[in-house]
Design a protein around this motif. Structure first.
Motif, mmCIF file in Angstrom:
data_model
loop_
_atom_site.group_PDB
_atom_site.id
_atom_site.type_symbol
_atom_site.label_atom_id
_atom_site.label_comp_id
_atom_site.label_asym_id
_atom_site.label_seq_id
_atom_site.Cartn_x
_atom_site.Cartn_y
_atom_site.Cartn_z
ATOM 1 N N GLN A 54 0.826 -1.210 0.000
ATOM 2 C CA GLN A 54 0.000 0.000 0.000
ATOM 3 C C GLN A 54 0.857 1.255 0.000
ATOM 4 O OE1 GLN A 54 -2.258 -1.003 3.530
ATOM 5 N NE2 GLN A 54 -4.082 -1.476 2.319
ATOM 6 N N LEU A 55 1.927 1.249 0.789
ATOM 7 C CA LEU A 55 2.816 2.405 0.825
ATOM 8 C C LEU A 55 3.457 2.631 -0.540
ATOM 9 C CD1 LEU A 55 4.404 4.624 2.337
ATOM 10 C CD2 LEU A 55 6.070 2.851 2.963
ATOM 11 N N GLY A 56 3.955 1.557 -1.141
ATOM 12 C CA GLY A 56 4.597 1.681 -2.438
ATOM 13 C C GLY A 56 3.645 2.178 -3.516
ATOM 14 N N ARG A 57 2.402 1.705 -3.498
ATOM 15 C CA ARG A 57 1.434 2.155 -4.503
ATOM 16 C C ARG A 57 1.049 3.619 -4.268
ATOM 17 N NH1 ARG A 57 0.969 -1.332 -8.975
ATOM 18 N NH2 ARG A 57 -0.900 -0.148 -9.521
ATOM 19 N N LYS A 58 0.939 4.033 -3.023
ATOM 20 C CA LYS A 58 0.645 5.442 -2.754
ATOM 21 C C LYS A 58 1.771 6.329 -3.295
ATOM 22 C CE LYS A 58 -2.138 7.469 -1.250
ATOM 23 N NZ LYS A 58 -3.153 8.362 -1.906
ATOM 24 N N LEU A 59 3.010 5.952 -3.022
ATOM 25 C CA LEU A 59 4.140 6.715 -3.551
ATOM 26 C C LEU A 59 4.165 6.697 -5.073
ATOM 27 C CD1 LEU A 59 6.950 5.525 -1.086
ATOM 28 C CD2 LEU A 59 6.001 7.829 -1.218
ATOM 29 N N ALA A 60 3.848 5.553 -5.645
ATOM 30 C CA ALA A 60 3.948 5.403 -7.095
ATOM 31 C C ALA A 60 2.782 6.031 -7.839
ATOM 32 C CB ALA A 60 4.055 3.919 -7.455
ATOM 33 N N ASP A 61 1.642 6.151 -7.206
ATOM 34 C CA ASP A 61 0.458 6.686 -7.881
ATOM 35 C C ASP A 61 0.191 8.149 -7.543
ATOM 36 O OD1 ASP A 61 -0.496 4.722 -9.625
ATOM 37 O OD2 ASP A 61 -1.401 3.593 -7.976
ATOM 38 N N THR A 62 1.143 8.796 -6.884
ATOM 39 C CA THR A 62 0.970 10.205 -6.513
ATOM 40 C C THR A 62 2.154 11.028 -6.995
ATOM 41 O OG1 THR A 62 -0.093 9.367 -4.487
ATOM 42 C CG2 THR A 62 0.253 11.742 -4.645
ATOM 43 N N PRO A 63 2.254 11.256 -8.313
ATOM 44 C CA PRO A 63 3.331 12.124 -8.804
ATOM 45 C C PRO A 63 3.284 13.479 -8.093
ATOM 46 C CG PRO A 63 2.241 11.014 -10.616
ATOM 47 C CD PRO A 63 1.410 10.727 -9.389
ATOM 48 N N GLY A 64 4.433 13.965 -7.751
ATOM 49 C CA GLY A 64 4.510 15.211 -6.991
ATOM 50 C C GLY A 64 4.714 14.986 -5.515
#
Length: 545
Positions: free
Chosen positions: A509-519
């Motif tokens: 979940q952490l990795g997807r949040k980082l990866a799906d939130t450019p900026g």
């Protein structure tokens, strides 16, 4: 110390991520395979490495990743292997009576220098307390000393390791970088010491002599760099506490009294009035080990990278226990490599994120974080474009927990991102039960942290759903005492993987949040020692866009 929560945390809480199922079968299969005797303990540059790398590439391919290094699955890591033999006893003369220390029983010796032999003869010995030079803390154990060509003897850990809170100048019970043995040898070399010896004491070291003996005998590895590390001390090593007491008594000094004095600011090193000698021959072998790299390319921001890492190596052949001389490294770290594969599967199944996801299985962690250090210093993808990530070193196999432990808590904003994900599982963050072990500085996330990239380090705590903290702590202590870096770290079909699944779900979940939130670029807290380099890298990256 508490820090303000980040402004984006309400977004995290309002839009929880659905977790992909983490495959327990994958965790079991990969851990069992990599820790089998066929892999001979997965030592770098051995046939065990060849099998390990081939297996991980096969697993990454099957998971749906792409080769991560310009069409290749691997990154060569130039290594030099130094194997000492004919190790002469440590001898100390000039005191009330000669003191001799036998190899492996009383001491271990090695060298970073690439050469056919190492020798120190009649070198004056100086006790330098904890061997720390920390100007920002007003602390210098070498103040007023000239130790060029001399032998320095040092204590393990930090001066305030007996402070149970974290209020001391070196974070109290929590070990800092200054307490780690690589720092102490590095600092001794900077001061020109011919030899640097650490006194082993089980409690502040946080591991018994058996761990020192198994880790510091046999082949030792370093990165193969120009100059052959000739700027390092000729000899580095450890001595047993009892032998240190004998040495100080021979020198007419009170070991306990000087050790207590070394805990105080303003301590000055003390010449012992004795001379040190030892020698050994080296067998040198140069070769390349390999990091394994897979990538799941991003869609709209493929030039930004979120990192998942774990080391694949272990100790190979080691001191035999009941005839077994293979240190299989099932938990450390076949389990982490299995977690890497399981996360690759889950992410590939979910489909690409906006940013690229990088899966890095590194070599030579057990030899001083060499594989991750090489990648960090020679990155395939710029560290200034590496958002952050997660490092896995030993998964939880004692069952589900009510808590999660952040290793080295109080350093980066990634910690604030992970808390609501843990809360969604009904879990809380617990302090490290053994911060004196310096876990933050002993695994591969540290290689990235030193160069500015915040990488989460942590795992399930000791508050087991079945058994509570008493059972959890007992399991931890049993592992450290009986299996850590020993042949008994073997796969157990009775392990309960539910705690590992909890943790891997959070990592996903952490990795997807980082990866799906450019900026979104999590930074270090202002007090963290890595903040300045991150700010510089981010400014450079923004200017280059």
């Amino acid at each position: 110390m508490r820090f303000a929560r980040l402004a984006f945390l309400p977004l995290l809480a309002a839009t929880p991520l659905a977790a992909q199922q983490i495959s327990v079968d994958t965790l079991k299969t990969v851990t069992k395979e990599l820790s089998s005797d066929a892999y001979e303990g997965r030592a770098p540059t051995t046939p065990g490495e060849e099998k390990t790398v081939a297996y991980l590439i096969e697993q990454f391919k099957a998971a749906g990743l792409k080769p991560g290094n310009k069409g290749s699955w691997t990154q060569d890591v130039p290594m030099v292997e130094i194997t000492a033999s004919n190790v002469a006893p440590f001898t100390f003369t000039g005191g009330k009576s000669p003191v001799s220390m036998a190899y492996r029983t009383d001491m271990v010796a090695a060298t970073y220098r690439v050469g056919p032999s190492a020798a120190v003869t009649n070198s004056d010995v100086v006790f330098v307390g904890y061997g720390i030079t920390a100007p920002e803390k007003g602390w210098d154990d070498y103040a007023g000393l000239d130790v060029r060509g001399k032998t320095v003897v040092m204590l393990v850990n930090d001066p305030d390791w007996q402070t149970m809170a974290r209020d001391g100048p070196f974070e109290g019970r929590a070990m800092t970088w200054y307490g780690r043995w690589p720092y102490k040898y590095e600092n001794a070399a900077k001061h020109g010491a011919a030899a640097a010896i650490i006194v082993h004491d089980t409690e502040p070291a946080a591991y018994p002599w058996a761990v020192v003996k198994s880790s510091w005998t046999g082949p030792q590895y370093e990165l193969d760099e120009a100059g052959g590390h000739q700027d390092q001390s000729q000899v580095i090593g450890w001595m047993q506490l009892a032998k240190a007491r004998e040495l100080f008594a021979s020198a007419g000094k009170d070991f306990d009294q000087l050790s207590a004095a070394a805990k105080t600011r303003g301590f000055r090193g003390v010449p012992l009035g004795v001379r040190f000698s030892t020698s050994f021959t080296n067998t040198i072998r140069k070769s390349a080990s390999r990091n394994v790299i897979g990538v799941l390319p991003g869609t709209t921001a493929p030039g930004d990278y979120v990192l998942y890492s774990a080391h694949w190596d272990h100790l190979g052949r080691c001191d035999a226990v009941n005839g077994d001389d293979i240190c299989n490294g099932a938990l450390d770290n076949a389990s982490g490599a299995a977690g890497l594969v399981a996360l690759a599967q889950a992410n590939a199944k979910a489909g690409p994120a906006k940013r690229s996801l990088l899966f890095l299985a590194v070599t030579a962690e057990e030899s001083g974080l060499l594989g991750s250090r090489y990648y960090a210093e020679h990155p395939v993808y710029p560290l200034a474009r590496t958002v952050g990530g997660v490092n896995m070193d030993v998964l939880a196999v004692n069952g589900a927990t009510r808590d999660f432990v952040l290793t080295g808590a109080g350093k980066s904003e990634i910690e604030d991102m992970v808390r609501p994900l843990l809360a969604a599982q009904g879990r809380h963050v617990s302090p490290e039960s053994n911060p004196e072990r310096g876990g933050y500085y002993r695994s591969d996330h540290f290689s990235f942290a030193k160069l500015g990239v915040p990488v989460l380090a942590g795992d399930g705590g000791e508050d087991l759903v079945k058994g509570g903290t008493a059972a959890g702590h007992a399991a931890t202590e049993d592992y450290v005492a009986n299996r850590y870096h020993k042949p008994h770290d073997e796969y157990d079909p009775n392990w309960d993987w539910s705690g590992a699944v909890q943790d891997l779900t959070v990592y996903y979940q952490l990795g997807r949040k980082l990866a799906d939130t450019p900026g979104l670029w999590p930074n270090w807290y202002p007090s963290a020692e890595f903040r300045a380099i991150r700010d510089k890298d981010r400014a450079t990256a923004k200017a280059g866009r």
